[in-house]
Design a protein around this motif. Structure first.
Motif, PDB file in Angstrom:
ATOM      1  N   VAL A 148       9.382  -7.633  -2.876  1.00 16.20           N
ATOM      2  CA  VAL A 148      10.544  -7.759  -1.993  1.00 16.20           C
ATOM      3  C   VAL A 148      10.612  -9.095  -1.271  1.00 16.20           C
ATOM      4  N   GLY A 149       9.562  -9.894  -1.367  1.00 18.71           N
ATOM      5  CA  GLY A 149       9.577 -11.189  -0.692  1.00 18.71           C
ATOM      6  C   GLY A 149       9.410 -11.034   0.815  1.00 18.71           C
ATOM      7  N   LYS A 150       9.947 -11.979   1.560  1.00 18.35           N
ATOM      8  CA  LYS A 150       9.738 -12.004   3.007  1.00 18.35           C
ATOM      9  C   LYS A 150      10.913 -11.468   3.819  1.00 18.35           C
ATOM     10  N   HIS A 151      11.965 -11.019   3.121  1.00 19.64           N
ATOM     11  CA  HIS A 151      13.162 -10.643   3.875  1.00 19.64           C
ATOM     12  C   HIS A 151      13.081  -9.235   4.474  1.00 19.64           C
ATOM     13  N   ALA A 152      12.163  -8.397   4.005  1.00 16.67           N
ATOM     14  CA  ALA A 152      12.069  -7.030   4.520  1.00 16.67           C
ATOM     15  C   ALA A 152      11.481  -7.027   5.929  1.00 16.67           C
ATOM     16  N   ALA A 153      12.010  -6.139   6.769  1.00 19.80           N
ATOM     17  CA  ALA A 153      11.486  -6.006   8.127  1.00 19.80           C
ATOM     18  C   ALA A 153      10.031  -5.556   8.071  1.00 19.80           C
ATOM     19  N   LYS A 154       9.239  -6.061   9.010  1.00 16.50           N
ATOM     20  CA  LYS A 154       7.809  -5.777   8.999  1.00 16.50           C
ATOM     21  C   LYS A 154       7.521  -4.282   9.086  1.00 16.50           C
ATOM     22  N   HIS A 155       8.235  -3.579   9.984  1.00 19.39           N
ATOM     23  CA  HIS A 155       7.975  -2.141  10.130  1.00 19.39           C
ATOM     24  C   HIS A 155       8.401  -1.376   8.887  1.00 19.39           C
ATOM     25  N   ALA A 156       9.490  -1.823   8.232  1.00 25.54           N
ATOM     26  CA  ALA A 156       9.954  -1.155   7.012  1.00 25.54           C
ATOM     27  C   ALA A 156       8.944  -1.353   5.888  1.00 25.54           C
ATOM     28  N   ASP A 159       6.022   0.891   6.530  1.00 30.11           N
ATOM     29  CA  ASP A 159       6.366   2.275   6.196  1.00 30.11           C
ATOM     30  C   ASP A 159       6.280   2.507   4.689  1.00 30.11           C
ATOM     31  N   ALA A 160       6.790   1.558   3.920  1.00 26.55           N
ATOM     32  CA  ALA A 160       6.774   1.689   2.460  1.00 26.55           C
ATOM     33  C   ALA A 160       5.346   1.661   1.919  1.00 26.55           C
ATOM     34  N   VAL A 161       4.540   0.763   2.448  1.00 26.34           N
ATOM     35  CA  VAL A 161       3.132   0.688   2.024  1.00 26.34           C
ATOM     36  C   VAL A 161       2.418   1.989   2.344  1.00 26.34           C
ATOM     37  N   ASP A 162       2.621   2.508   3.557  1.00 22.65           N
ATOM     38  CA  ASP A 162       1.967   3.751   3.961  1.00 22.65           C
ATOM     39  C   ASP A 162       2.405   4.922   3.077  1.00 22.65           C
ATOM     40  N   LEU A 163       3.700   4.957   2.740  1.00 22.35           N
ATOM     41  CA  LEU A 163       4.223   6.039   1.909  1.00 22.35           C
ATOM     42  C   LEU A 163       3.607   5.985   0.507  1.00 22.35           C
ATOM     43  N   ILE A 164       3.579   4.792  -0.092  1.00 21.83           N
ATOM     44  CA  ILE A 164       3.015   4.660  -1.441  1.00 21.83           C
ATOM     45  C   ILE A 164       1.511   4.885  -1.416  1.00 21.83           C
ATOM     46  N   PHE A 165       0.875   4.515  -0.314  1.00 22.70           N
ATOM     47  CA  PHE A 165      -0.558   4.772  -0.143  1.00 22.70           C
ATOM     48  C   PHE A 165      -0.830   6.276  -0.215  1.00 22.70           C
ATOM     49  N   VAL A 166       0.001   7.062   0.464  1.00 19.29           N
ATOM     50  CA  VAL A 166      -0.153   8.529   0.437  1.00 19.29           C
ATOM     51  C   VAL A 166       0.157   9.071  -0.956  1.00 19.29           C
ATOM     52  N   LEU A 167       1.210   8.558  -1.581  1.00 17.87           N
ATOM     53  CA  LEU A 167       1.605   9.038  -2.903  1.00 17.87           C
ATOM     54  C   LEU A 167       0.513   8.811  -3.948  1.00 17.87           C
ATOM     55  N   ARG A 187       4.576   9.924 -13.910  1.00 17.18           N
ATOM     56  CA  ARG A 187       6.003   9.564 -13.934  1.00 17.18           C
ATOM     57  C   ARG A 187       6.685   9.920 -12.620  1.00 17.18           C
ATOM     58  N   LEU A 188       6.344  11.079 -12.081  1.00 17.22           N
ATOM     59  CA  LEU A 188       6.929  11.515 -10.813  1.00 17.22           C
ATOM     60  C   LEU A 188       6.564  10.551  -9.686  1.00 17.22           C
ATOM     61  N   LEU A 189       5.317  10.155  -9.630  1.00 20.66           N
ATOM     62  CA  LEU A 189       4.867   9.245  -8.580  1.00 20.66           C
ATOM     63  C   LEU A 189       5.460   7.851  -8.755  1.00 20.66           C
ATOM     64  N   GLN A 190       5.572   7.400  -9.991  1.00 24.51           N
ATOM     65  CA  GLN A 190       6.191   6.094 -10.225  1.00 24.51           C
ATOM     66  C   GLN A 190       7.635   6.088  -9.754  1.00 24.51           C
ATOM     67  N   THR A 191       8.363   7.167 -10.023  1.00 28.95           N
ATOM     68  CA  THR A 191       9.749   7.274  -9.567  1.00 28.95           C
ATOM     69  C   THR A 191       9.823   7.255  -8.037  1.00 28.95           C
ATOM     70  N   ALA A 192       8.923   7.986  -7.403  1.00 32.37           N
ATOM     71  CA  ALA A 192       8.893   8.026  -5.940  1.00 32.37           C
ATOM     72  C   ALA A 192       8.543   6.656  -5.361  1.00 32.37           C
ATOM     73  N   CYS A 193       7.629   5.952  -5.997  1.00 24.86           N
ATOM     74  CA  CYS A 193       7.265   4.605  -5.536  1.00 24.86           C
ATOM     75  C   CYS A 193       8.425   3.629  -5.700  1.00 24.86           C
ATOM     76  N   HIS A 194       9.161   3.761  -6.804  1.00 22.68           N
ATOM     77  CA  HIS A 194      10.341   2.915  -7.008  1.00 22.68           C
ATOM     78  C   HIS A 194      11.349   3.134  -5.879  1.00 22.68           C
ATOM     79  N   ALA A 195      11.533   4.391  -5.509  1.00 20.23           N
ATOM     80  CA  ALA A 195      12.489   4.702  -4.446  1.00 20.23           C
ATOM     81  C   ALA A 195      12.042   4.085  -3.123  1.00 20.23           C
ATOM     82  N   ALA A 196      10.725   4.120  -2.861  1.00 19.77           N
ATOM     83  CA  ALA A 196      10.219   3.529  -1.624  1.00 19.77           C
ATOM     84  C   ALA A 196      10.433   2.026  -1.601  1.00 19.77           C
ATOM     85  N   VAL A 197      10.243   1.382  -2.757  1.00 19.51           N
ATOM     86  CA  VAL A 197      10.428  -0.067  -2.837  1.00 19.51           C
ATOM     87  C   VAL A 197      11.916  -0.412  -2.730  1.00 19.51           C
ATOM     88  N   ASP A 198      12.750   0.331  -3.445  1.00 18.98           N
ATOM     89  CA  ASP A 198      14.183   0.050  -3.429  1.00 18.98           C
ATOM     90  C   ASP A 198      14.778   0.221  -2.039  1.00 18.98           C
TER      91      ASP A 198
END
Length: 201
Positions: A148-156, A159-167, A187-198
């Motif tokens: 995502v580069g540097k444009h994403a908010a730090k807290h967001a 949150d995404a890292v923590d979510l994928i960490f749990v997944l 496949r299910l986890l990859q889809t969920a991780c994609h959603a977190a990144v998107d």
């Protein structure tokens, strides 16, 4: 001089074989008994056919032995492939590969379930597992930053890292795999991780 070197080499080889035998015995015990509370230097020594002192001299402590068993299972389960994954040019493909590697690893050996119990039941080894898990969090943070580069908010981002960490954790895999194959969970986890990144874009 040559004879001395040969003796030294033979001794080192014997020590390495003994170490491997102890680690294998420890892994067998964890597969047989899902409760890590029954895992001790004495029990492993008996299973490996060596003295408790031999086990202690090789590993220093129960935690040292558990870490050696975990490292051996990690090597056999392909976890060391993560270093190559981090060099992949496409970070999204790398994230998919990370999910796949961990799904394969979590499903690889029944002893992993017993080892993961240590976080809650064995403070000595649990600390080590927490440290190892934090390496996964750092790896995920690096990959998401590349995606995502540097444009994403730090807290967001956090949150995404923590979510994928749990997944990608063992408890998540264990829960999802009760009614699914490893491939389906992956496949299910990859889809969920994609959603977190998107969600960061």
């Amino acid at each position: 001089m040559t004879k001395r070197n040969y003796v030294s080499s033979a001794r080192a080889s014997a020590a390495a074989e003994t170490r491997e035998r102890i680690i294998a015995a420890g892994a067998r015990l964890l597969r047989k008994d899902s409760s890590i509370a029954n895992f001790s230097l004495d029990v492993v020594a008996k299973a490996a056919g060596v003295t408790r002192l031999t086990v202690y001299n090789q590993f220093g402590s129960r935690r040292g032995l558990l870490e050696a068993v975990f490292d051996d299972i990690a090597r056999q389960g392909g976890l060391f492939e993560l270093a190559e994954v981090m060099a992949m040019a496409d970070p999204r493909a790398a994230l998919d590969r990370v999910v796949s590697i961990f799904c394969t690893f979590w499903s690889h050996d029944p002893a992993i379930g017993a080892l993961n119990q240590a976080v809650a039941t064995d403070p000595e080894f649990g600390d080590s597992l927490v440290e190892r898990n934090e390496r996964r969090r750092e790896l995920l943070s690096t990959l998401l930053s590349r995606i995502v580069g540097k444009h994403a908010a730090k807290h967001a981002m956090q949150d995404a890292v923590d979510l994928i960490f749990v997944l990608t954790s063992y408890p998540s895999f264990a829960s999802l795999s009760r009614q699914r194959s490893t491939e389906e969970v992956c496949r299910l986890l990859q889809t969920a991780c994609h959603a977190a990144v998107d969600g960061l874009k």
